[in-house]
Design a protein around this motif. Structure first.
Motif, short mmCIF file in Angstrom:
data_model
loop_
_atom_site.label_atom_id
_atom_site.label_comp_id
_atom_site.label_asym_id
_atom_site.label_seq_id
_atom_site.Cartn_x
_atom_site.Cartn_y
_atom_site.Cartn_z
N ASN A 84 -9.64 -4.94 4.19
CA ASN A 84 -8.64 -5.57 3.32
C ASN A 84 -9.26 -5.89 1.96
OD1 ASN A 84 -7.37 -5.57 5.79
ND2 ASN A 84 -6.57 -7.64 5.61
N GLN A 109 -11.87 5.42 -0.35
CA GLN A 109 -10.70 4.65 -0.74
C GLN A 109 -9.40 5.36 -0.34
OE1 GLN A 109 -10.42 1.85 -3.38
NE2 GLN A 109 -12.43 1.85 -4.28
N GLU A 155 -7.44 4.73 2.08
CA GLU A 155 -6.41 3.75 2.44
C GLU A 155 -5.67 3.24 1.21
OE1 GLU A 155 -5.44 3.13 5.48
OE2 GLU A 155 -6.98 4.43 6.31
N ASN A 156 -6.27 3.45 0.05
CA ASN A 156 -5.63 3.07 -1.21
C ASN A 156 -4.89 4.25 -1.83
OD1 ASN A 156 -5.39 0.56 -2.33
ND2 ASN A 156 -7.30 0.60 -3.45
N LEU A 179 -5.60 11.24 -0.47
CA LEU A 179 -4.80 11.46 0.73
C LEU A 179 -4.17 12.85 0.73
CD1 LEU A 179 -3.82 10.02 3.31
CD2 LEU A 179 -1.81 9.28 2.02
N SER A 227 3.06 6.09 8.80
CA SER A 227 2.93 5.05 7.78
C SER A 227 4.18 4.21 7.60
CB SER A 227 2.54 5.68 6.44
OG SER A 227 3.58 6.53 5.96
N GLU A 234 1.57 -1.32 11.93
CA GLU A 234 0.33 -0.75 12.45
C GLU A 234 0.20 -0.95 13.95
OE1 GLU A 234 -4.49 -0.90 11.56
OE2 GLU A 234 -3.11 -2.12 10.39
N ASN A 273 -1.05 10.83 10.22
CA ASN A 273 -1.31 11.15 8.82
C ASN A 273 -2.42 12.19 8.68
OD1 ASN A 273 0.63 9.33 7.76
ND2 ASN A 273 -0.78 7.64 8.16
#
Length: 434
Positions: free
Chosen positions: A121, A288, A290-291, A295, A389, A393, A420
Motif C-alpha cells: 500500500n 509498479q 499495481e499502479n 500492465l 479487477s 480482492e 489479469n
C-alpha cells in the motif's frame, strides 16, 4: 501477543513443540509489537522465542534454522494488522469522491506503513512516530511504498491538505541511509504538481537512487461526486503527452547515468495521449505494475507467448465488458483471435455512469453499468467475460455492492472472471491440445 491458531506440519514451529492455543509474547527478549515482528524473525537464522503456553507456562526457546525455513504459524484473526486511518485531506482523494450508500470499507482511508511493507500500500509517512521510524530502521522493514506527489514541502502540504505534514525528503533520506528500499508515486494534478514541480520531484527522488528504486507518475482520478471539494483539473490528451515527454526525457537521462530507467508513467498516460506504450523490456521487474505501470505491455507479452498453445476457438460466442480506456487495446487482441482462430467475440466499452464518464478504467466499473450497457443480457453473447479487477480482492462483490452471483442471475448468461494475464484471457475463448 500472537495467539497461535495453527502450526504447519513439518515446520520449525512443530519441531520446537508449539501448539494451537500457545501465544508468542517475545522475540529476543523484546515484547511482540504486531505480526510484522513474526514476519521479520521468519527470515532470521538465530533468535529466541518466548511463548505463553495454553497451560499458562512461560517458555523461552532458542531457535536455529535456515533463513528459508519457516516457523509455520498461523495466528488468530485478531492478531493481524488493523489499518491505521489517514490524517490527510488530499485534494485528489478518491475516497472523498465516493457516493453515499456503498459498503463501509470503501470509505475508510488507510495510511499505515505496516501495510505498505506487508501489502504494498502507498503511504504518506505523515503519521509516523519516532518510535516507528526507529523500528523500521532497526528491522529493515523494506521495501516501503511512498505517496510523495511533490517534494516541495509547501506544495506537498497543499496537495495533502495537511499543513502540519513533516518535510518528506529528510525522512526519505534517513531511510535511504538506513538501508531501506522505497518505491514512490506521484499523482499528477494539472496546474499543481506538473511542469517544474514534477521535474524537481523527479530530481530530488533520483538523488536517493538506488534506495528510492522507482517512481511512477499516475493521472488524478476524478469522479462526478466532487461537490464542496477543491477544484482539480483532469489530465487530457495534451497534458498526457506533455507529462510523457517530460518523464521519458528524465528517464532517458537516468538510463545514461545509471543504466536504470527509474521513472515511468502509468499506462493511462499512453491511452490518453494516443501514444504507444513502452516495450515490455523497458519495465524491468515491473515493480509498479499495481499502479498500472507496464500492465498493458505485460498482458501483451503473455498474450503473444500463449498463442502457440491453442488450436482453435471454443464454440460459444463471447462478449467482453471493459472500461473505455482499455477498449482499443482489448479489441486489438480480439481481432487477432478472430483472424487466427475464428473466435466469435464482441468487445464492449462500458461508460462509467456510476462514477462519471471521466472515470474510464476497467477496475472501477460497476455491475449496474455493465448490466445497463448489455441490456440485461439481451445484447450479449453466450458468455460474458469480465476482469478480476472489477471485484473486491477477497470477495466476489462489485463496487456497487452487487454480488457476482446476483449479477449472473440478472444478466441471464454465463459469466466468467478472467485473471489479469494474457494466457487466461486467451484460454477463456480458445481450446488447446489435450
Amino acid at each position: 501477543m500472537l495467539k497461535i491458531l495453527f502450526v504447519e506440519h513439518g515446520s520449525v514451529g512443530e519441531e520446537i513443540g508449539l501448539e494451537k492455543g500457545d501465544a508468542v509474547t517475545h522475540f529476543d527478549g523484546k515484547p511482540v509489537a504486531d505480526v510484522l515482528d513474526y514476519e521479520y524473525y521468519e527470515g532470521q537464522e538465530e533468535f529466541s522465542l518466548t511463548v505463553l503456553t495454553k497451560d499458562g507456562q512461560t517458555v523461552t526457546v532458542d531457535v536455529e534454522k535456515d533463513c528459508d525455513e519457516t516457523l509455520g504459524l498461523t495466528f488468530e484473526d485478531g492478531c493481524y494488522l488493523t489499518p491505521r486511518a489517514c490524517r490527510n485531506k488530499c485534494v485528489f482523494c478518491f475516497v472523498d469522491q465516493m457516493p453515499r450508500g456503498m459498503r463501509k470499507t470503501l470509505y475508510f482511508k488507510d495510511d499505515d506503513w505496516r501495510l505498505s511493507f506487508a501489502a504494498g500500500n502507498y503511504v504518506t509517512f505523515t503519521n509516523l512516530t519516532e518510535e516507528e521510524i526507529n523500528r523500521i530502521l532497526e528491522k529493515k522493514f523494506s521495501p516501503l511504498y511512498v505517496s510523495v506527489h511533490a517534494t516541495d514541502d509547501v506544495l506537498r502540504r497543499r496537495m495533502l491538505g495537511n499543513p502540519s505534514a513533516a518535510a518528506i525528503m529528510p525522512l526519505m533520506r534517513r531511510f535511504a541511509e538506513g538501508g531501506i528500499t522505497m518505491h514512490a508515486q506521484i499523482v499528477l494534478c494539472p496546474g499543481l504538481n506538473d511542469g517544474d514541480a514534477l521535474r524537481k520531484s523527479l530530481e530530488d527522488l533520483y538523488s536517493l537512487w538506488p534506495s528510492v528504486r522507482t517512481v511512477s507518475v499516475v493521472p488524478v482520478g476524478l469522479t462526478r461526486f466532487r461537490d464542496n471539494l477543491p477544484a482539480v483539473k483532469a489530465v487530457d490528451a495534451v497534458k498526457a503527452a506533455e507529462i510523457l515527454r517530460l518523464t521519458d526525457e528524465f528517464a532517458e537521462k537516468c538510463v545514461r547515468e545509471t543504466g536504470a530507467r527509474f521513472a515511468w508513467c502509468s499506462d493511462e498516460f499512453y491511452v490518453l495521449s494516443g501514444e504507444q506504450p513502452l516495450p515490455y523490456e523497458e519495465y524491468g521487474d515491473f515493480a509498479q505494475i499495481e499502479n498500472g505501470v507496464g500492465l498493458l505491455a505485460k498482458f501483451q507479452r503473455e498474450f503473444d507467448e500463449s498463442l502457440p498453445y491453442f488450436t482453435g476457438a471454443k464454440k460459444q460466442s463471447f462478449t467482453i465488458a471493459t472500461g473505455e480506456s482499455a477498449y482499443k487495446f482489448i479489441n486489438g487482441l480480439v481481432d487477432r483471435l478472430k483472424e487466427k482462430f475464428g473466435v466469435r467475440c464482441d468487445v464492449r466499452a462500458v461508460p462509467n455512469d456510476f462514477y462519471g464518464t471521466s472515470v474510464t478504467v476497467t477496475g472501477l466499473l460497476t455491475a449496474g453499468d455493465i448490466l445497463k450497457n448489455l441490456d440485461y443480457g439481451k445484447n450479449c453473447g453466450d458468455v460474458l467475460l469480465i476482469s478480476r479487477s472489477m471485484l473486491k480482492e477477497t470477495e466476489d462483490v462489485f463496487l456497487d455492492g452487487m454480488t457476482l452471483e446476483r449479477f449472473r442471475a440478472e444478466l441471464g448468461k454465463k459469466v466468467e472472471v478472467t485473471e489479469n494475464d494474457g494466457f487466461d484471457f486467451c484460454a477463456r475463448m480458445l481450446k488447446g491440445e489435450e
